[in-house]
Write a protein that holds these residues in place. Structure first.
Motif, PDB file in Angstrom:
ATOM      1  N   ASP A  27     -35.893  13.574 -14.928  1.00  0.00           N
ATOM      2  CA  ASP A  27     -34.856  13.600 -15.952  1.00  0.00           C
ATOM      3  C   ASP A  27     -34.477  12.177 -16.344  1.00  0.00           C
ATOM      4  OD1 ASP A  27     -34.938  16.299 -15.271  1.00  0.00           O
ATOM      5  OD2 ASP A  27     -33.125  16.196 -14.052  1.00  0.00           O
ATOM      6  N   HIS A  30     -32.789   9.171 -23.049  1.00  0.00           N
ATOM      7  CA  HIS A  30     -33.680   8.582 -24.048  1.00  0.00           C
ATOM      8  C   HIS A  30     -32.953   7.534 -24.880  1.00  0.00           C
ATOM      9  CE1 HIS A  30     -37.255  11.232 -23.873  1.00  0.00           C
ATOM     10  NE2 HIS A  30     -36.395  12.078 -23.332  1.00  0.00           N
ATOM     11  N   GLU A  38     -32.571  14.182 -21.026  1.00  0.00           N
ATOM     12  CA  GLU A  38     -33.626  15.159 -20.812  1.00  0.00           C
ATOM     13  C   GLU A  38     -33.677  15.636 -19.369  1.00  0.00           C
ATOM     14  OE1 GLU A  38     -38.213  15.283 -22.165  1.00  0.00           O
ATOM     15  OE2 GLU A  38     -37.608  13.498 -21.061  1.00  0.00           O
ATOM     16  N   ARG A  40     -36.240  18.058 -17.097  1.00  0.00           N
ATOM     17  CA  ARG A  40     -37.541  18.724 -17.117  1.00  0.00           C
ATOM     18  C   ARG A  40     -37.778  19.436 -15.794  1.00  0.00           C
ATOM     19  NH1 ARG A  40     -41.378  16.559 -20.853  1.00  0.00           N
ATOM     20  NH2 ARG A  40     -42.969  17.020 -19.318  1.00  0.00           N
ATOM     21  N   ASN A  85     -38.460  21.700 -21.009  1.00  0.00           N
ATOM     22  CA  ASN A  85     -37.920  20.406 -21.411  1.00  0.00           C
ATOM     23  C   ASN A  85     -36.596  20.675 -22.130  1.00  0.00           C
ATOM     24  OD1 ASN A  85     -37.434  17.881 -22.392  1.00  0.00           O
ATOM     25  ND2 ASN A  85     -39.401  17.632 -23.391  1.00  0.00           N
ATOM     26  N   LYS A  87     -33.132  19.234 -23.567  1.00  0.00           N
ATOM     27  CA  LYS A  87     -32.514  17.996 -24.032  1.00  0.00           C
ATOM     28  C   LYS A  87     -31.106  18.280 -24.513  1.00  0.00           C
ATOM     29  CE  LYS A  87     -36.742  15.652 -25.435  1.00  0.00           C
ATOM     30  NZ  LYS A  87     -37.493  15.104 -26.560  1.00  0.00           N
TER      31      LYS A  87
END
Length: 108
Positions: A27, A30, A38, A40, A85, A87
């Motif tokens: 994770d 970004h 994010e 994952r 995924n 976000k």
């Protein structure tokens, strides 16, 4: 009307150093635009739980609800990658700590 100058201390990622970071190595936060955070995982409930835990910590740090612009769920079916995924798209100013800086500036 006077303009107030806000001093922000940002780390290399462009977020406030005190902002809680996702704990799982898959994770991360970004870059711009929208500063998606994010999460994952092959297990969707686990990704959602980590996202919710991070959001609670971030809101506690901010002292107010975080400005979440959107939540996006996608998948990655390539071999070797987590399938889900998730976000959480956040207001860039919240992740930079602007609400905290404003509160601290008004106390001065």
């Amino acid at each position: 009307m006077s303009e107030q100058t806000i001093h922000l201390e940002l780390n290399d990622e462009g977020v406030a150093p005190g902002l809680p970071t996702p704990t799982d190595p898959q994770d991360h936060i970004h870059d711009v635009p929208y500063r998606p955070v994010e999460f994952r995982d092959d297990d969707l409930p686990a990704a959602l739980e980590r996202g919710a835990a991070w959001l609670r910590k971030a809101q506690q740090w901010l002292g107010e609800p975080a400005d979440v612009i959107a939540v996006h769920l996608d998948y990655d079916d390539r071999d070797g990658y987590p399938y889900y995924n998730l976000k959480i798209l956040c207001n860039e100013e919240d992740l930079a700590g602007v609400p905290l800086a404003i509160k601290q500036g008004s106390r001065s």
